[in-house]
Design a protein around this motif. Structure first.
Motif, PDB file in Angstrom:
ATOM      1  N   GLU A 165       0.949  -1.184   0.080  1.00 40.11           N
ATOM      2  CA  GLU A 165       0.027  -0.109   0.009  1.00 40.11           C
ATOM      3  C   GLU A 165       0.785   1.268   0.052  1.00 40.11           C
ATOM      4  N   ARG A 166       2.254   1.091   0.314  1.00 44.16           N
ATOM      5  CA  ARG A 166       2.961   2.287   0.572  1.00 44.16           C
ATOM      6  C   ARG A 166       3.592   2.459  -0.694  1.00 44.16           C
ATOM      7  N   VAL A 167       3.471   1.533  -1.938  1.00 46.19           N
ATOM      8  CA  VAL A 167       4.306   1.620  -3.142  1.00 46.19           C
ATOM      9  C   VAL A 167       3.715   2.774  -3.949  1.00 46.19           C
ATOM     10  N   LYS A 168       4.380   3.634  -4.384  1.00 47.61           N
ATOM     11  CA  LYS A 168       3.735   4.580  -5.434  1.00 47.61           C
ATOM     12  C   LYS A 168       4.508   4.377  -6.644  1.00 47.61           C
ATOM     13  N   PHE A 169       3.643   4.376  -7.826  1.00 45.78           N
ATOM     14  CA  PHE A 169       4.513   4.287  -9.226  1.00 45.78           C
ATOM     15  C   PHE A 169       4.636   5.700  -9.572  1.00 45.78           C
ATOM     16  N   VAL A 170       5.572   5.635 -10.315  1.00 47.84           N
ATOM     17  CA  VAL A 170       6.315   6.770 -10.848  1.00 47.84           C
ATOM     18  C   VAL A 170       5.228   7.504 -11.861  1.00 47.84           C
ATOM     19  N   GLU A 171       4.538   6.901 -12.670  1.00 51.10           N
ATOM     20  CA  GLU A 171       3.846   7.142 -13.757  1.00 51.10           C
ATOM     21  C   GLU A 171       2.485   8.009 -13.135  1.00 51.10           C
ATOM     22  N   ASP A 172       2.209   7.667 -11.845  1.00 49.44           N
ATOM     23  CA  ASP A 172       1.052   8.274 -11.212  1.00 49.44           C
ATOM     24  C   ASP A 172       1.276   9.523 -10.651  1.00 49.44           C
ATOM     25  N   LEU A 173       2.682   9.946 -10.342  1.00 49.86           N
ATOM     26  CA  LEU A 173       2.968  11.107  -9.473  1.00 49.86           C
ATOM     27  C   LEU A 173       2.958  12.188 -10.308  1.00 49.86           C
ATOM     28  N   THR A 174       2.864  13.397  -9.686  1.00 51.74           N
ATOM     29  CA  THR A 174       2.839  14.753 -10.221  1.00 51.74           C
ATOM     30  C   THR A 174       4.280  15.198 -10.350  1.00 51.74           C
ATOM     31  N   GLU A 175       4.610  16.142 -11.011  1.00 51.03           N
ATOM     32  CA  GLU A 175       6.083  16.530 -11.029  1.00 51.03           C
ATOM     33  C   GLU A 175       6.580  17.127  -9.611  1.00 51.03           C
ATOM     34  N   GLU A 176       5.614  17.642  -9.018  1.00 51.73           N
ATOM     35  CA  GLU A 176       6.080  18.176  -7.494  1.00 51.73           C
ATOM     36  C   GLU A 176       6.169  17.015  -6.569  1.00 51.73           C
ATOM     37  N   GLU A 177       5.467  15.914  -6.658  1.00 55.47           N
ATOM     38  CA  GLU A 177       5.643  14.655  -5.920  1.00 55.47           C
ATOM     39  C   GLU A 177       7.114  13.905  -6.176  1.00 55.47           C
ATOM     40  N   LEU A 178       7.257  13.932  -7.582  1.00 60.41           N
ATOM     41  CA  LEU A 178       8.537  13.623  -8.178  1.00 60.41           C
ATOM     42  C   LEU A 178       9.794  14.144  -7.529  1.00 60.41           C
ATOM     43  N   GLU A 179       9.775  15.741  -7.670  1.00 63.87           N
ATOM     44  CA  GLU A 179      10.723  16.497  -7.010  1.00 63.87           C
ATOM     45  C   GLU A 179      10.972  16.188  -5.446  1.00 63.87           C
ATOM     46  N   GLU A 180       9.950  15.826  -4.748  1.00 67.37           N
ATOM     47  CA  GLU A 180       9.882  16.126  -3.233  1.00 67.37           C
ATOM     48  C   GLU A 180      10.305  14.365  -3.146  1.00 67.37           C
ATOM     49  N   ILE A 181      10.239  13.546  -3.942  1.00 67.07           N
ATOM     50  CA  ILE A 181      10.776  12.214  -3.548  1.00 67.07           C
ATOM     51  C   ILE A 181      12.384  12.430  -3.844  1.00 67.07           C
ATOM     52  N   GLN A 182      12.643  12.894  -4.882  1.00 71.27           N
ATOM     53  CA  GLN A 182      14.158  13.131  -5.343  1.00 71.27           C
ATOM     54  C   GLN A 182      14.862  13.757  -4.166  1.00 71.27           C
ATOM     55  N   VAL A 183      14.366  14.784  -3.677  1.00 71.18           N
ATOM     56  CA  VAL A 183      14.901  15.456  -2.489  1.00 71.18           C
ATOM     57  C   VAL A 183      15.075  14.774  -1.403  1.00 71.18           C
ATOM     58  N   GLU A 184      14.086  14.222  -0.947  1.00 71.21           N
ATOM     59  CA  GLU A 184      14.213  12.884   0.007  1.00 71.21           C
ATOM     60  C   GLU A 184      15.203  12.131  -0.058  1.00 71.21           C
ATOM     61  N   GLU A 185      15.365  11.218  -1.355  1.00 67.50           N
ATOM     62  CA  GLU A 185      16.407  10.508  -1.644  1.00 67.50           C
ATOM     63  C   GLU A 185      17.822  11.159  -1.406  1.00 67.50           C
ATOM     64  N   VAL A 186      17.914  12.352  -2.054  1.00 62.05           N
ATOM     65  CA  VAL A 186      19.468  12.918  -1.624  1.00 62.05           C
ATOM     66  C   VAL A 186      19.759  13.018  -0.318  1.00 62.05           C
TER      67      VAL A 186
END
Length: 79
Positions: free
Chosen positions: A50-71
């Protein structure tokens, strides 16, 4: 969460089954403990899925947020 005692008891019964065999009561207990283990495993797995998020379903803002968290995680691990 699967209790350590449950896993230990399952392993104990498995070992006993291989060496001297189990009584009918022990077989029932083993079946009950195995079911408890499987129920816990399935619940944990379901929560993870349930915690899995598919990249195709995310907005640009959500993708950027995930990338910042990974860094940030990588930087914490390096320190």
């Amino acid at each position: 969460m699967i209790k350590k005692e449950t896993i230990d008891r399952i392993n104990e019964l498995a070992h006993k089954n291989k060496t001297v065999g189990l009584t009918d009561l022990e077989k029932e207990e083993r079946a009950k403990l195995r079911q408890e283990y499987l129920d816990g495993f399935r619940a944990n797995f379901r929560q993870q899925m349930e915690r899995v998020k598919f990249v195709e379903d995310l907005t640009e803002e959500e993708l950027e947020e995930i990338q910042v968290e990974e860094v940030e995680v990588i930087e914490c691990e390096q320190n």
